[in-house]
Motif scaffolding. Structure first.
Motif, PDB file in Angstrom:
ATOM      1  N   GLU A  49      62.052  67.512  62.371  1.00 52.87           N
ATOM      2  CA  GLU A  49      63.143  66.602  62.715  1.00 52.87           C
ATOM      3  C   GLU A  49      64.423  67.356  63.017  1.00 52.87           C
ATOM      4  OE1 GLU A  49      64.103  63.200  60.309  1.00 52.87           O
ATOM      5  OE2 GLU A  49      61.978  62.876  59.913  1.00 52.87           O
ATOM      6  N   LYS A  50      64.670  68.439  62.275  1.00 51.92           N
ATOM      7  CA  LYS A  50      65.897  69.221  62.458  1.00 51.92           C
ATOM      8  C   LYS A  50      65.544  70.695  62.540  1.00 51.92           C
ATOM      9  CE  LYS A  50      69.013  65.968  60.578  1.00 51.92           C
ATOM     10  NZ  LYS A  50      70.345  65.721  60.892  1.00 51.92           N
ATOM     11  N   LEU A  51      66.339  71.410  63.308  1.00 51.15           N
ATOM     12  CA  LEU A  51      66.155  72.846  63.482  1.00 51.15           C
ATOM     13  C   LEU A  51      67.527  73.492  63.431  1.00 51.15           C
ATOM     14  CD1 LEU A  51      64.223  75.203  64.391  1.00 51.15           C
ATOM     15  CD2 LEU A  51      64.951  74.676  66.696  1.00 51.15           C
ATOM     16  N   LEU A  52      67.664  74.565  62.663  1.00 51.37           N
ATOM     17  CA  LEU A  52      68.930  75.277  62.561  1.00 51.37           C
ATOM     18  C   LEU A  52      68.840  76.580  63.344  1.00 51.37           C
ATOM     19  CD1 LEU A  52      71.771  75.499  61.215  1.00 51.37           C
ATOM     20  CD2 LEU A  52      70.641  76.887  59.487  1.00 51.37           C
ATOM     21  N   ILE A  53      69.785  76.786  64.239  1.00 56.85           N
ATOM     22  CA  ILE A  53      69.889  78.044  64.981  1.00 56.85           C
ATOM     23  C   ILE A  53      71.173  78.710  64.502  1.00 56.85           C
ATOM     24  CG2 ILE A  53      70.051  79.147  67.231  1.00 56.85           C
ATOM     25  CD1 ILE A  53      68.749  76.685  68.413  1.00 56.85           C
ATOM     26  N   THR A  54      71.047  79.885  63.923  1.00 58.35           N
ATOM     27  CA  THR A  54      72.225  80.566  63.397  1.00 58.35           C
ATOM     28  C   THR A  54      73.098  81.088  64.536  1.00 58.35           C
ATOM     29  OG1 THR A  54      70.974  82.614  63.182  1.00 58.35           O
ATOM     30  CG2 THR A  54      71.102  81.218  61.231  1.00 58.35           C
ATOM     31  N   ASN A  55      74.382  81.191  64.247  1.00 62.51           N
ATOM     32  CA  ASN A  55      75.368  81.592  65.264  1.00 62.51           C
ATOM     33  C   ASN A  55      75.044  82.929  65.919  1.00 62.51           C
ATOM     34  OD1 ASN A  55      76.961  79.302  64.892  1.00 62.51           O
ATOM     35  ND2 ASN A  55      78.082  80.247  63.218  1.00 62.51           N
ATOM     36  N   ASN A  56      74.477  83.866  65.164  1.00 67.19           N
ATOM     37  CA  ASN A  56      74.253  85.210  65.705  1.00 67.19           C
ATOM     38  C   ASN A  56      73.139  85.297  66.752  1.00 67.19           C
ATOM     39  OD1 ASN A  56      72.449  84.723  63.596  1.00 67.19           O
ATOM     40  ND2 ASN A  56      72.183  86.893  63.184  1.00 67.19           N
ATOM     41  N   VAL A  57      72.306  84.250  66.904  1.00 66.42           N
ATOM     42  CA  VAL A  57      71.243  84.300  67.922  1.00 66.42           C
ATOM     43  C   VAL A  57      71.526  83.413  69.133  1.00 66.42           C
ATOM     44  CG1 VAL A  57      69.445  84.961  66.272  1.00 66.42           C
ATOM     45  CG2 VAL A  57      69.792  82.549  66.817  1.00 66.42           C
ATOM     46  N   ILE A  58      72.587  82.615  69.079  1.00 66.65           N
ATOM     47  CA  ILE A  58      72.925  81.747  70.213  1.00 66.65           C
ATOM     48  C   ILE A  58      73.507  82.586  71.346  1.00 66.65           C
ATOM     49  CG2 ILE A  58      74.402  79.859  71.002  1.00 66.65           C
ATOM     50  CD1 ILE A  58      74.201  78.704  68.174  1.00 66.65           C
ATOM     51  N   GLN A  59      72.935  82.427  72.532  1.00 69.62           N
ATOM     52  CA  GLN A  59      73.394  83.163  73.705  1.00 69.62           C
ATOM     53  C   GLN A  59      74.220  82.305  74.645  1.00 69.62           C
ATOM     54  OE1 GLN A  59      69.525  84.518  75.035  1.00 69.62           O
ATOM     55  NE2 GLN A  59      69.924  86.538  74.183  1.00 69.62           N
ATOM     56  N   GLY A  60      74.050  81.003  74.573  1.00 70.22           N
ATOM     57  CA  GLY A  60      74.818  80.108  75.436  1.00 70.22           C
ATOM     58  C   GLY A  60      74.324  78.683  75.349  1.00 70.22           C
ATOM     59  N   ILE A  61      75.167  77.771  75.829  1.00 70.51           N
ATOM     60  CA  ILE A  61      74.818  76.354  75.863  1.00 70.51           C
ATOM     61  C   ILE A  61      75.145  75.832  77.259  1.00 70.51           C
ATOM     62  CG2 ILE A  61      75.323  74.063  74.937  1.00 70.51           C
ATOM     63  CD1 ILE A  61      76.080  75.444  72.300  1.00 70.51           C
ATOM     64  N   GLN A  62      74.168  75.225  77.895  1.00 71.52           N
ATOM     65  CA  GLN A  62      74.357  74.649  79.221  1.00 71.52           C
ATOM     66  C   GLN A  62      74.374  73.131  79.103  1.00 71.52           C
ATOM     67  OE1 GLN A  62      71.232  76.146  81.723  1.00 71.52           O
ATOM     68  NE2 GLN A  62      72.015  78.228  81.682  1.00 71.52           N
ATOM     69  N   GLU A  63      75.327  72.506  79.775  1.00 66.47           N
ATOM     70  CA  GLU A  63      75.437  71.052  79.773  1.00 66.47           C
ATOM     71  C   GLU A  63      75.241  70.547  81.194  1.00 66.47           C
ATOM     72  OE1 GLU A  63      79.082  69.746  78.024  1.00 66.47           O
ATOM     73  OE2 GLU A  63      78.823  71.014  76.271  1.00 66.47           O
ATOM     74  N   GLY A  64      74.652  69.386  81.310  1.00 64.67           N
ATOM     75  CA  GLY A  64      74.435  68.794  82.626  1.00 64.67           C
ATOM     76  C   GLY A  64      73.270  67.839  82.575  1.00 64.67           C
ATOM     77  N   GLU A  65      72.611  67.701  83.689  1.00 68.94           N
ATOM     78  CA  GLU A  65      71.427  66.858  83.774  1.00 68.94           C
ATOM     79  C   GLU A  65      70.271  67.738  84.226  1.00 68.94           C
ATOM     80  OE1 GLU A  65      70.424  63.010  86.260  1.00 68.94           O
ATOM     81  OE2 GLU A  65      72.271  62.785  85.084  1.00 68.94           O
ATOM     82  N   PHE A  66      69.304  67.916  83.349  1.00 69.94           N
ATOM     83  CA  PHE A  66      68.177  68.806  83.618  1.00 69.94           C
ATOM     84  C   PHE A  66      66.883  68.014  83.580  1.00 69.94           C
ATOM     85  CE2 PHE A  66      71.489  71.020  81.252  1.00 69.94           C
ATOM     86  CZ  PHE A  66      71.803  72.046  82.115  1.00 69.94           C
ATOM     87  N   GLU A  67      66.047  68.225  84.560  1.00 75.10           N
ATOM     88  CA  GLU A  67      64.743  67.572  84.632  1.00 75.10           C
ATOM     89  C   GLU A  67      63.692  68.628  84.318  1.00 75.10           C
ATOM     90  OE1 GLU A  67      62.324  64.323  85.114  1.00 75.10           O
ATOM     91  OE2 GLU A  67      64.449  64.221  85.570  1.00 75.10           O
ATOM     92  N   GLU A  68      62.915  68.408  83.259  1.00 81.15           N
ATOM     93  CA  GLU A  68      61.879  69.360  82.870  1.00 81.15           C
ATOM     94  C   GLU A  68      60.561  68.622  82.659  1.00 81.15           C
ATOM     95  OE1 GLU A  68      62.048  72.676  82.605  1.00 81.15           O
ATOM     96  OE2 GLU A  68      64.184  72.738  83.052  1.00 81.15           O
ATOM     97  N   GLU A  69      59.469  69.262  83.024  1.00 81.36           N
ATOM     98  CA  GLU A  69      58.150  68.710  82.781  1.00 81.36           C
ATOM     99  C   GLU A  69      57.780  68.937  81.326  1.00 81.36           C
ATOM    100  OE1 GLU A  69      53.639  69.298  84.478  1.00 81.36           O
ATOM    101  OE2 GLU A  69      55.331  69.916  85.726  1.00 81.36           O
ATOM    102  N   THR A  70      57.215  67.942  80.670  1.00 78.05           N
ATOM    103  CA  THR A  70      56.858  68.054  79.260  1.00 78.05           C
ATOM    104  C   THR A  70      55.347  68.134  79.084  1.00 78.05           C
ATOM    105  OG1 THR A  70      56.840  65.663  78.998  1.00 78.05           O
ATOM    106  CG2 THR A  70      58.892  66.805  78.476  1.00 78.05           C
ATOM    107  N   VAL A  71      54.967  68.609  77.905  1.00 77.54           N
ATOM    108  CA  VAL A  71      53.544  68.718  77.555  1.00 77.54           C
ATOM    109  C   VAL A  71      53.105  67.427  76.912  1.00 77.54           C
ATOM    110  CG1 VAL A  71      51.852  69.974  76.195  1.00 77.54           C
ATOM    111  CG2 VAL A  71      53.810  71.168  77.114  1.00 77.54           C
TER     112      VAL A  71
END
Length: 71
Positions: A49-71
């Motif tokens: 349900e939740k996932l924590l990503i620590t600050n030291n591994v974040i490389q960037g955050i992209q915002e917008g509208e993205f269309e991705e195919e899912t499994v």
């Protein structure tokens, strides 16, 4: 499927359907019901349900509208 955010990190790239699925905490960025880009390049929902990503591994955050195919 449509996504609004992509979080790029050293441990993987995560997608969120809505902006309110992420929250900054003291320990890092907490994601609710995220998807991850798998080895085939498809978005796959993580069972946690939740996932924590620590600050030291974040490389960037992209915002917008993205269309991705899912499994």
């Amino acid at each position: 499927m449509k996504f609004e955010k992509i979080i790029l990190s050293e441990i993987g790239d995560y997608l969120l359907q809505k902006t309110d699925q992420m929250e900054w905490t003291e320990r890092g960025l907490e994601l609710s019901n995220p998807y991850v880009i798998n080895e085939e390049g498809l978005a796959q929902q993580i069972k946690a349900e939740k996932l924590l990503i620590t600050n030291n591994v974040i490389q960037g955050i992209q915002e917008g509208e993205f269309e991705e195919e899912t499994v």
